[in-house]
Write a protein that holds these residues in place. Sequence first.
Motif, PDB file in Angstrom:
ATOM      1  N   LEU A  96      -2.213 -42.680   0.537  1.00 31.15           N
ATOM      2  CA  LEU A  96      -1.201 -43.565   1.811  1.00 31.15           C
ATOM      3  C   LEU A  96       0.045 -43.406   1.861  1.00 31.15           C
ATOM      4  CD1 LEU A  96      -3.193 -47.632   1.047  1.00 31.15           C
ATOM      5  CD2 LEU A  96      -2.651 -46.183   3.750  1.00 31.15           C
ATOM      6  N   VAL A  97       1.039 -43.084   0.159  1.00 33.92           N
ATOM      7  CA  VAL A  97       2.215 -43.116   0.415  1.00 33.92           C
ATOM      8  C   VAL A  97       2.576 -42.137   1.165  1.00 33.92           C
ATOM      9  CG1 VAL A  97       4.420 -43.010  -0.613  1.00 33.92           C
ATOM     10  CG2 VAL A  97       2.206 -44.839  -1.306  1.00 33.92           C
ATOM     11  N   TRP A  98       1.159 -40.665   0.604  1.00 33.26           N
ATOM     12  CA  TRP A  98       2.162 -39.184   1.926  1.00 33.26           C
ATOM     13  C   TRP A  98       1.940 -39.797   3.122  1.00 33.26           C
ATOM     14  CZ3 TRP A  98      -2.363 -36.749   3.602  1.00 33.26           C
ATOM     15  CH2 TRP A  98      -1.739 -35.138   4.365  1.00 33.26           C
ATOM     16  N   LEU A  99       0.947 -40.450   3.458  1.00 35.93           N
ATOM     17  CA  LEU A  99       0.596 -40.267   5.126  1.00 35.93           C
ATOM     18  C   LEU A  99       2.289 -41.176   5.320  1.00 35.93           C
ATOM     19  CD1 LEU A  99      -2.856 -41.509   5.851  1.00 35.93           C
ATOM     20  CD2 LEU A  99      -2.037 -39.248   5.903  1.00 35.93           C
ATOM     21  N   PHE A 100       2.711 -42.072   4.925  1.00 36.81           N
ATOM     22  CA  PHE A 100       3.941 -43.287   4.922  1.00 36.81           C
ATOM     23  C   PHE A 100       5.125 -42.161   5.209  1.00 36.81           C
ATOM     24  CE2 PHE A 100       7.097 -45.923   3.999  1.00 36.81           C
ATOM     25  CZ  PHE A 100       6.850 -46.547   4.999  1.00 36.81           C
ATOM     26  N   ARG A 101       4.920 -41.350   4.485  1.00 36.85           N
ATOM     27  CA  ARG A 101       6.461 -40.824   4.318  1.00 36.85           C
ATOM     28  C   ARG A 101       6.519 -39.287   4.562  1.00 36.85           C
ATOM     29  NH1 ARG A 101       9.775 -41.547   0.157  1.00 36.85           N
ATOM     30  NH2 ARG A 101      10.463 -39.078   0.030  1.00 36.85           N
ATOM     31  N   ARG A 102       5.376 -38.451   4.672  1.00 40.77           N
ATOM     32  CA  ARG A 102       5.040 -37.397   5.453  1.00 40.77           C
ATOM     33  C   ARG A 102       4.142 -37.127   6.704  1.00 40.77           C
ATOM     34  NH1 ARG A 102       6.266 -33.614   1.695  1.00 40.77           N
ATOM     35  NH2 ARG A 102       7.728 -34.540  -0.003  1.00 40.77           N
ATOM     36  N   LEU A 190      -6.471 -35.253   3.723  1.00 39.47           N
ATOM     37  CA  LEU A 190      -6.547 -34.647   2.771  1.00 39.47           C
ATOM     38  C   LEU A 190      -6.914 -33.180   3.563  1.00 39.47           C
ATOM     39  CD1 LEU A 190      -6.696 -35.324  -1.031  1.00 39.47           C
ATOM     40  CD2 LEU A 190      -4.610 -35.712  -0.045  1.00 39.47           C
ATOM     41  N   TRP A 191      -7.822 -32.980   3.894  1.00 39.90           N
ATOM     42  CA  TRP A 191      -8.319 -31.418   4.358  1.00 39.90           C
ATOM     43  C   TRP A 191      -7.674 -31.089   5.840  1.00 39.90           C
ATOM     44  CZ3 TRP A 191     -11.732 -30.275   8.319  1.00 39.90           C
ATOM     45  CH2 TRP A 191     -11.904 -29.314   8.852  1.00 39.90           C
ATOM     46  N   ARG A 192      -7.525 -32.421   6.823  1.00 36.86           N
ATOM     47  CA  ARG A 192      -7.337 -32.457   7.813  1.00 36.86           C
ATOM     48  C   ARG A 192      -5.698 -31.844   7.998  1.00 36.86           C
ATOM     49  NH1 ARG A 192      -8.999 -35.965  12.249  1.00 36.86           N
ATOM     50  NH2 ARG A 192      -8.199 -33.968  13.836  1.00 36.86           N
ATOM     51  N   HIS A 193      -5.316 -32.860   7.525  1.00 36.00           N
ATOM     52  CA  HIS A 193      -3.075 -33.078   7.026  1.00 36.00           C
ATOM     53  C   HIS A 193      -2.600 -31.985   6.333  1.00 36.00           C
ATOM     54  CE1 HIS A 193      -4.336 -34.859  11.150  1.00 36.00           C
ATOM     55  NE2 HIS A 193      -5.581 -36.361  10.308  1.00 36.00           N
ATOM     56  N   GLY A 194      -3.227 -31.361   5.150  1.00 35.82           N
ATOM     57  CA  GLY A 194      -3.075 -31.077   3.782  1.00 35.82           C
ATOM     58  C   GLY A 194      -2.322 -29.586   4.349  1.00 35.82           C
ATOM     59  N   ARG A 195      -1.178 -29.117   3.674  1.00 36.89           N
ATOM     60  CA  ARG A 195      -0.935 -27.879   4.381  1.00 36.89           C
ATOM     61  C   ARG A 195      -1.328 -26.541   3.197  1.00 36.89           C
ATOM     62  NH1 ARG A 195       5.074 -29.129   6.904  1.00 36.89           N
ATOM     63  NH2 ARG A 195       4.548 -30.394   8.953  1.00 36.89           N
ATOM     64  N   HIS A 196      -1.714 -26.881   2.150  1.00 30.11           N
ATOM     65  CA  HIS A 196      -1.674 -26.206   1.081  1.00 30.11           C
ATOM     66  C   HIS A 196      -3.719 -26.381   0.280  1.00 30.11           C
ATOM     67  CE1 HIS A 196      -1.453 -24.287  -3.241  1.00 30.11           C
ATOM     68  NE2 HIS A 196      -0.228 -23.755  -3.208  1.00 30.11           N
ATOM     69  N   PRO A 197      -3.651 -25.424   0.226  1.00 27.20           N
ATOM     70  CA  PRO A 197      -4.790 -24.524   0.679  1.00 27.20           C
ATOM     71  C   PRO A 197      -5.133 -25.838  -1.091  1.00 27.20           C
ATOM     72  CG  PRO A 197      -4.078 -22.029   0.872  1.00 27.20           C
ATOM     73  CD  PRO A 197      -2.698 -23.715   0.289  1.00 27.20           C
ATOM     74  N   LEU A 198      -4.598 -25.589  -1.739  1.00 23.95           N
ATOM     75  CA  LEU A 198      -5.342 -26.251  -2.786  1.00 23.95           C
ATOM     76  C   LEU A 198      -5.546 -27.885  -2.428  1.00 23.95           C
ATOM     77  CD1 LEU A 198      -3.182 -24.840  -5.823  1.00 23.95           C
ATOM     78  CD2 LEU A 198      -5.341 -24.453  -5.261  1.00 23.95           C
ATOM     79  N   VAL A 199      -4.451 -28.323  -1.570  1.00 24.08           N
ATOM     80  CA  VAL A 199      -4.450 -30.000  -0.551  1.00 24.08           C
ATOM     81  C   VAL A 199      -6.054 -29.882  -0.046  1.00 24.08           C
ATOM     82  CG1 VAL A 199      -3.427 -31.303   0.276  1.00 24.08           C
ATOM     83  CG2 VAL A 199      -1.790 -30.134  -1.231  1.00 24.08           C
TER      84      VAL A 199
END
Length: 330
Positions: A96-102, A190-199
């Motif tokens: 939630l915080v990640w989405l709020f900030r990024r 995380l899968w749809r909007h993460g940029r790093h492969p590990l994310v």
Amino acid sequence: MQPASTAPVARPRPRWWTELPLLALVYAAYSAGRLVARGDVSTAVDHGLRILHLEKTLHINFEHPLNRLFTAHSSIGIPADFVYASLHYLITPVVLVWLFRRREALYRRARTWLMTSTLLGLIGFTLLPTCPPRLLDATHGFVDTMAQYSSYGWWGTGASAPRGMSGMTNQYAAMPSLHVGWALWCGILLWRHGRHPLVRAAGIAYPLLTTFVVMGTANHYFLDAVAGAAVMGVGALLAGPVMRLGDRVKERLETRFPRLAPTTKSPVVSAGCETSAGERIPGQRTTSADSTDAAASADADASAGRTPRADAAAPADARAAGDDAPAAAR
């Protein structure tokens, strides 16, 4: 002449001091609703046995072999208990915080999706109280790993509730599994909007890990996990209508109570001021205005009997080209 288009009004950015109370209020309502939704124990046991019987008929009672594995190997059972007791309290707020900030454009829909699905799960607890496998009679072959390994953690016999606080939770709210539902929500984002492969890999691994853990610890049936995923799917479909309903309610409140309406600065640079046709900013060269001035000057000279000036009769484009030409060419 095309009419000027009206730019859409930008939605105010969500503020953390309004989001935190909202999320806290929804979670408090969810927790209180779980306590209020306590049904009759015998009814919950009957529902649990029916689910188990259906799974055996379909040969999908995967919780049996997983529970035996977690019970026999403490190196698997203890970490699984810690995952069940704590991970959803950490991962869900972090996303939630990640989405709020990024990912500000996605935050409001994702937050609405999560809250709507959580409330749908609460309705499921109310309508279908279900005894988890760990609370069934031992003859059904399940062991409560949370109780077996309770000396390693802060929990007691009341699932993940701290010792002595099992009365503060509804242990018969197994259907649907919101542990799985929340993990699926995190994984999709995380899968749809993460940029790093590990994310992105974590977005796949986290829901799968949670599904295995809730079954291996005997806290949920496999069909509970399926129901948790279904609830998240319905919540995703309802997120848009819920947002529009919220916007309409907000507009009505702002109309009735103008002080609630947010004050925003005008996005137009001129702040609503308009310029008349042909008016230009001082010092700005405008081809149409120069041509009009030159023609008016030539007409005035001709009427006065004077020879028109060359610079007045020359087109504005020619003068402009002359001004831009090198000094040797003039």
